[in-house]
Motif scaffolding. Structure first.
Motif, PDB file in Angstrom:
ATOM      1  N   THR A   4       0.845  -1.191   0.000  1.00 34.94           N
ATOM      2  CA  THR A   4       0.000   0.000   0.000  1.00 34.94           C
ATOM      3  C   THR A   4       0.879   1.239   0.000  1.00 34.94           C
ATOM      4  OG1 THR A   4      -0.128   0.021   2.400  1.00 34.94           O
ATOM      5  CG2 THR A   4      -1.881  -1.128   1.233  1.00 34.94           C
ATOM      6  N   HIS A   5       0.395   2.259  -0.619  1.00 33.76           N
ATOM      7  CA  HIS A   5       1.122   3.523  -0.683  1.00 33.76           C
ATOM      8  C   HIS A   5       0.527   4.477   0.328  1.00 33.76           C
ATOM      9  CE1 HIS A   5       3.269   2.217  -4.215  1.00 33.76           C
ATOM     10  NE2 HIS A   5       2.119   1.764  -4.686  1.00 33.76           N
ATOM     11  N   PRO A   6       1.347   4.998   1.245  1.00 32.81           N
ATOM     12  CA  PRO A   6       0.833   5.886   2.295  1.00 32.81           C
ATOM     13  C   PRO A   6       0.064   7.087   1.770  1.00 32.81           C
ATOM     14  CG  PRO A   6       3.145   5.360   2.681  1.00 32.81           C
ATOM     15  CD  PRO A   6       2.770   4.782   1.344  1.00 32.81           C
ATOM     16  N   GLU A   7       0.438   7.618   0.598  1.00 30.76           N
ATOM     17  CA  GLU A   7      -0.259   8.792   0.087  1.00 30.76           C
ATOM     18  C   GLU A   7      -1.681   8.476  -0.364  1.00 30.76           C
ATOM     19  OE1 GLU A   7       2.203   6.883  -3.073  1.00 30.76           O
ATOM     20  OE2 GLU A   7       2.752   7.767  -1.166  1.00 30.76           O
ATOM     21  N   SER A   8      -2.009   7.192  -0.573  1.00 38.25           N
ATOM     22  CA  SER A   8      -3.356   6.827  -1.002  1.00 38.25           C
ATOM     23  C   SER A   8      -4.288   6.547   0.181  1.00 38.25           C
ATOM     24  CB  SER A   8      -3.311   5.610  -1.927  1.00 38.25           C
ATOM     25  OG  SER A   8      -2.845   4.479  -1.201  1.00 38.25           O
ATOM     26  N   LEU A   9      -3.731   6.435   1.379  1.00 38.23           N
ATOM     27  CA  LEU A   9      -4.533   6.167   2.566  1.00 38.23           C
ATOM     28  C   LEU A   9      -4.969   7.477   3.212  1.00 38.23           C
ATOM     29  CD1 LEU A   9      -2.359   3.352   4.183  1.00 38.23           C
ATOM     30  CD2 LEU A   9      -4.453   3.081   2.853  1.00 38.23           C
ATOM     31  N   PRO A  10      -6.168   7.494   3.814  1.00 40.71           N
ATOM     32  CA  PRO A  10      -6.579   8.728   4.511  1.00 40.71           C
ATOM     33  C   PRO A  10      -5.658   8.971   5.702  1.00 40.71           C
ATOM     34  CG  PRO A  10      -8.203   6.986   4.818  1.00 40.71           C
ATOM     35  CD  PRO A  10      -7.151   6.453   3.899  1.00 40.71           C
ATOM     36  N   ARG A  11      -5.388  10.216   5.950  1.00 41.92           N
ATOM     37  CA  ARG A  11      -4.491  10.565   7.054  1.00 41.92           C
ATOM     38  C   ARG A  11      -5.238  10.441   8.376  1.00 41.92           C
ATOM     39  NH1 ARG A  11      -1.668  16.016   8.608  1.00 41.92           N
ATOM     40  NH2 ARG A  11      -0.040  15.151   9.918  1.00 41.92           N
ATOM     41  N   ILE A  12      -4.691   9.650   9.267  1.00 44.83           N
ATOM     42  CA  ILE A  12      -5.299   9.455  10.581  1.00 44.83           C
ATOM     43  C   ILE A  12      -4.504  10.270  11.589  1.00 44.83           C
ATOM     44  CG2 ILE A  12      -5.838   7.803  12.393  1.00 44.83           C
ATOM     45  CD1 ILE A  12      -6.080   5.670  10.212  1.00 44.83           C
ATOM     46  N   THR A  13      -5.215  11.167  12.265  1.00 48.13           N
ATOM     47  CA  THR A  13      -4.588  11.990  13.293  1.00 48.13           C
ATOM     48  C   THR A  13      -5.372  11.831  14.586  1.00 48.13           C
ATOM     49  OG1 THR A  13      -5.949  13.922  12.802  1.00 48.13           O
ATOM     50  CG2 THR A  13      -3.881  13.708  11.568  1.00 48.13           C
ATOM     51  N   LEU A  14      -4.763  12.206  15.663  1.00 47.06           N
ATOM     52  CA  LEU A  14      -5.453  12.165  16.941  1.00 47.06           C
ATOM     53  C   LEU A  14      -6.709  13.023  16.898  1.00 47.06           C
ATOM     54  CD1 LEU A  14      -5.464  11.111  19.817  1.00 47.06           C
ATOM     55  CD2 LEU A  14      -4.015  13.036  20.469  1.00 47.06           C
ATOM     56  N   ARG A  15      -6.613  14.170  16.238  1.00 45.57           N
ATOM     57  CA  ARG A  15      -7.758  15.085  16.120  1.00 45.57           C
ATOM     58  C   ARG A  15      -8.900  14.435  15.334  1.00 45.57           C
ATOM     59  NH1 ARG A  15      -6.759  21.267  14.980  1.00 45.57           N
ATOM     60  NH2 ARG A  15      -5.665  20.801  16.880  1.00 45.57           N
ATOM     61  N   SER A  16      -8.571  13.764  14.226  1.00 43.73           N
ATOM     62  CA  SER A  16      -9.623  13.131  13.418  1.00 43.73           C
ATOM     63  C   SER A  16     -10.262  11.965  14.169  1.00 43.73           C
ATOM     64  CB  SER A  16      -9.080  12.679  12.064  1.00 43.73           C
ATOM     65  OG  SER A  16      -8.158  11.621  12.209  1.00 43.73           O
ATOM     66  N   LEU A  17      -9.459  11.216  14.921  1.00 40.88           N
ATOM     67  CA  LEU A  17     -10.010  10.109  15.709  1.00 40.88           C
ATOM     68  C   LEU A  17     -10.926  10.627  16.811  1.00 40.88           C
ATOM     69  CD1 LEU A  17      -6.903   7.779  16.026  1.00 40.88           C
ATOM     70  CD2 LEU A  17      -8.960   7.389  14.669  1.00 40.88           C
TER      71      LEU A  17
END
Length: 74
Positions: A4-17
């Motif tokens: 998997t390519h990291p740029e294709s995955l949604p960015r998971i942040t503490l704020r988003s969680l």
């Protein structure tokens, strides 16, 4: 096994969680109380004004399906 390519995955942040968790908890409390915001705030152990702020912040809206609302007359 595929790579998997990291740029294709949604960015998971503490704020988003945190936001996702708040939205789910508030939505569930509102659903359980038939959208009684005072009772939902009590279930969540937060102030009524705090709940109203979070509802606006996350743009949480009641369901539009009349079958799902407790005040529908069928």
């Amino acid at each position: 096994m595929s790579e998997t390519h990291p740029e294709s995955l949604p960015r998971i942040t503490l704020r988003s969680l945190r936001a996702e968790t708040e939205i789910r908890a508030i939505g569930r409390a509102l659903q359980e109380t038939g959208w009684n915001r005072k009772r939902a705030a009590e279930l969540l152990s937060i102030s009524y004004r705090g709940l109203l702020y979070k509802i606006r912040q996350h743009n949480i809206t009641p369901p539009t399906d009349p079958e799902l609302t407790p005040f529908s007359q069928g």
